[in-house]
Design a protein around this motif. Structure first.
Motif, PDB file in Angstrom:
ATOM      1  N   ASP A 101       3.037  -5.912  -2.742  1.00  0.00           N
ATOM      2  CA  ASP A 101       2.610  -5.547  -4.098  1.00  0.00           C
ATOM      3  C   ASP A 101       1.280  -4.795  -4.122  1.00  0.00           C
ATOM      4  O   ASP A 101       0.713  -4.582  -5.190  1.00  0.00           O
ATOM      5  N   LEU A 102       0.785  -4.382  -2.965  1.00  0.00           N
ATOM      6  CA  LEU A 102      -0.486  -3.655  -2.908  1.00  0.00           C
ATOM      7  C   LEU A 102      -0.283  -2.233  -3.419  1.00  0.00           C
ATOM      8  O   LEU A 102       0.636  -1.527  -2.994  1.00  0.00           O
ATOM      9  N   MET A 103      -1.147  -1.796  -4.330  1.00  0.00           N
ATOM     10  CA  MET A 103      -1.058  -0.471  -4.929  1.00  0.00           C
ATOM     11  C   MET A 103      -2.118   0.454  -4.317  1.00  0.00           C
ATOM     12  O   MET A 103      -3.141  -0.023  -3.804  1.00  0.00           O
ATOM     13  N   PRO A 104      -1.895   1.775  -4.371  1.00  0.00           N
ATOM     14  CA  PRO A 104      -2.899   2.701  -3.824  1.00  0.00           C
ATOM     15  C   PRO A 104      -4.295   2.506  -4.411  1.00  0.00           C
ATOM     16  O   PRO A 104      -5.302   2.601  -3.694  1.00  0.00           O
ATOM     17  N   ALA A 105      -4.365   2.246  -5.723  1.00  0.00           N
ATOM     18  CA  ALA A 105      -5.674   2.059  -6.356  1.00  0.00           C
ATOM     19  C   ALA A 105      -6.396   0.824  -5.839  1.00  0.00           C
ATOM     20  O   ALA A 105      -7.624   0.734  -5.946  1.00  0.00           O
ATOM     21  N   ASP A 106      -5.648  -0.130  -5.275  1.00  0.00           N
ATOM     22  CA  ASP A 106      -6.274  -1.334  -4.737  1.00  0.00           C
ATOM     23  C   ASP A 106      -7.111  -1.039  -3.496  1.00  0.00           C
ATOM     24  O   ASP A 106      -8.017  -1.815  -3.169  1.00  0.00           O
ATOM     25  N   ILE A 107      -6.804   0.049  -2.797  1.00  0.00           N
ATOM     26  CA  ILE A 107      -7.571   0.374  -1.598  1.00  0.00           C
ATOM     27  C   ILE A 107      -8.499   1.572  -1.811  1.00  0.00           C
ATOM     28  O   ILE A 107      -9.592   1.615  -1.237  1.00  0.00           O
ATOM     29  N   THR A 108      -8.074   2.531  -2.643  1.00  0.00           N
ATOM     30  CA  THR A 108      -8.914   3.714  -2.830  1.00  0.00           C
ATOM     31  C   THR A 108      -9.964   3.524  -3.918  1.00  0.00           C
ATOM     32  O   THR A 108     -11.043   4.115  -3.852  1.00  0.00           O
ATOM     33  N   PRO A 146       5.670   2.674   0.975  1.00  0.00           N
ATOM     34  CA  PRO A 146       5.239   3.980   1.493  1.00  0.00           C
ATOM     35  C   PRO A 146       4.144   4.665   0.675  1.00  0.00           C
ATOM     36  O   PRO A 146       3.314   5.375   1.239  1.00  0.00           O
ATOM     37  N   LYS A 147       4.121   4.488  -0.650  1.00  0.00           N
ATOM     38  CA  LYS A 147       3.111   5.191  -1.454  1.00  0.00           C
ATOM     39  C   LYS A 147       1.709   4.661  -1.151  1.00  0.00           C
ATOM     40  O   LYS A 147       0.737   5.431  -1.174  1.00  0.00           O
ATOM     41  N   THR A 148       1.597   3.367  -0.837  1.00  0.00           N
ATOM     42  CA  THR A 148       0.290   2.822  -0.467  1.00  0.00           C
ATOM     43  C   THR A 148      -0.068   3.237   0.957  1.00  0.00           C
ATOM     44  O   THR A 148      -1.236   3.533   1.249  1.00  0.00           O
ATOM     45  N   GLN A 149       0.923   3.270   1.834  1.00  0.00           N
ATOM     46  CA  GLN A 149       0.686   3.780   3.187  1.00  0.00           C
ATOM     47  C   GLN A 149       0.200   5.222   3.138  1.00  0.00           C
ATOM     48  O   GLN A 149      -0.731   5.608   3.863  1.00  0.00           O
ATOM     49  N   ALA A 150       0.819   6.031   2.264  1.00  0.00           N
ATOM     50  CA  ALA A 150       0.448   7.444   2.148  1.00  0.00           C
ATOM     51  C   ALA A 150      -0.992   7.608   1.674  1.00  0.00           C
ATOM     52  O   ALA A 150      -1.690   8.529   2.112  1.00  0.00           O
ATOM     53  N   ALA A 151      -1.453   6.727   0.787  1.00  0.00           N
ATOM     54  CA  ALA A 151      -2.843   6.808   0.306  1.00  0.00           C
ATOM     55  C   ALA A 151      -3.823   6.564   1.450  1.00  0.00           C
ATOM     56  O   ALA A 151      -4.840   7.259   1.565  1.00  0.00           O
ATOM     57  N   LEU A 152      -3.497   5.595   2.310  1.00  0.00           N
ATOM     58  CA  LEU A 152      -4.363   5.325   3.458  1.00  0.00           C
ATOM     59  C   LEU A 152      -4.318   6.476   4.453  1.00  0.00           C
ATOM     60  O   LEU A 152      -5.359   6.913   4.968  1.00  0.00           O
ATOM     61  N   LEU A 153      -3.125   6.989   4.729  1.00  0.00           N
ATOM     62  CA  LEU A 153      -2.985   8.056   5.712  1.00  0.00           C
ATOM     63  C   LEU A 153      -3.637   9.357   5.243  1.00  0.00           C
ATOM     64  O   LEU A 153      -4.165  10.115   6.047  1.00  0.00           O
TER      65      LEU A 153
END
Length: 202
Positions: A101-108, A146-153
């Protein structure tokens, strides 16, 4: 005429001196880097017993401005290793536990509405996420969509994150150690081969 031809064949003295000085500076830089590496290995060896090859590859990635993907079962001191490395280098450290359930905004990071008390107006303010650190432990990266992986990559490749229409530069140096659990495959999202190329070592 002969003297002109002879002078044309001779190397430029100033260029030769510059090349020698540059070579000497390069040798000094290599010696300094090697000395720093030996001190780092010694410091890490006081906390992490064994795993010399893993530590060697971590340092190569760090000095080369690359990133590393580590596959291993839980309990191999991955978090302790990378946190000790950041502490020895006096760098900021963040650990991100990747979950379904981790979202891109949670890491960026995300934009929040903040009221200016002096003027009474409301404006957006960017709140940085945990990726705005020098050293990142991306734990179990294959457990997130994949969308959260893509934000990190994207952050790994571009060394910046895009929120809305604004680009935010990441800290320098920026090093990511991502981990995968090779045993449990249920509910995971394997990284494509094209994305695995973002990592210097696997």
């Amino acid at each position: 005429m002969a003297s002109d031809e002879l002078s044309a064949d001779l190397p430029d003295v100033d260029s030769a001196k510059g090349a020698i000085a540059s070579e000497g500076a390069n040798n000094d830089a290599i010696a300094l880097l090697n000395s720093a590496k030996e001190r780092l290995v010694e410091q890490l060896g006081r906390v992490i017993v064994g795993q010399e090859e893993v530590i060697e590859q971590l340092l190569i990635c760090l000095f080369s401005r690359g990133h590393c993907l580590l596959e291993g079962v839980p309990g191999l001191a991955k978090t302790l290793m990378i946190s000790t490395l950041s502490e020895a280098l006096n760098l900021s450290f963040s650990r991100i536990q990747f979950t379904p359930d981790l979202m891109p905004a949670d890491i960026t990071g995300t934009e929040i509405i903040e009221e200016n008390r002096s003027t009474g107006t409301r404006e957006f303010r960017f709140l940085e996420g945990p990726i705005f650190s020098n050293v990142i432990l991306a734990d179990e990266i294959n457990r997130t969509p994949p969308k959260t992986q893509a934000a990190l990559l994207e952050a790994m490749q571009e060394r910046q994150v895009t929120v809305g229409r604004v680009r935010h530069q990441l800290a320098d140096p920026f090093f990511v150690l991502a981990t995968q659990n090779p045993i449990e495959q249920e509910g995971t999202y394997s990284l494509p081969e094209a994305q695995l190329d973002r990592f210097m070592f696997q």
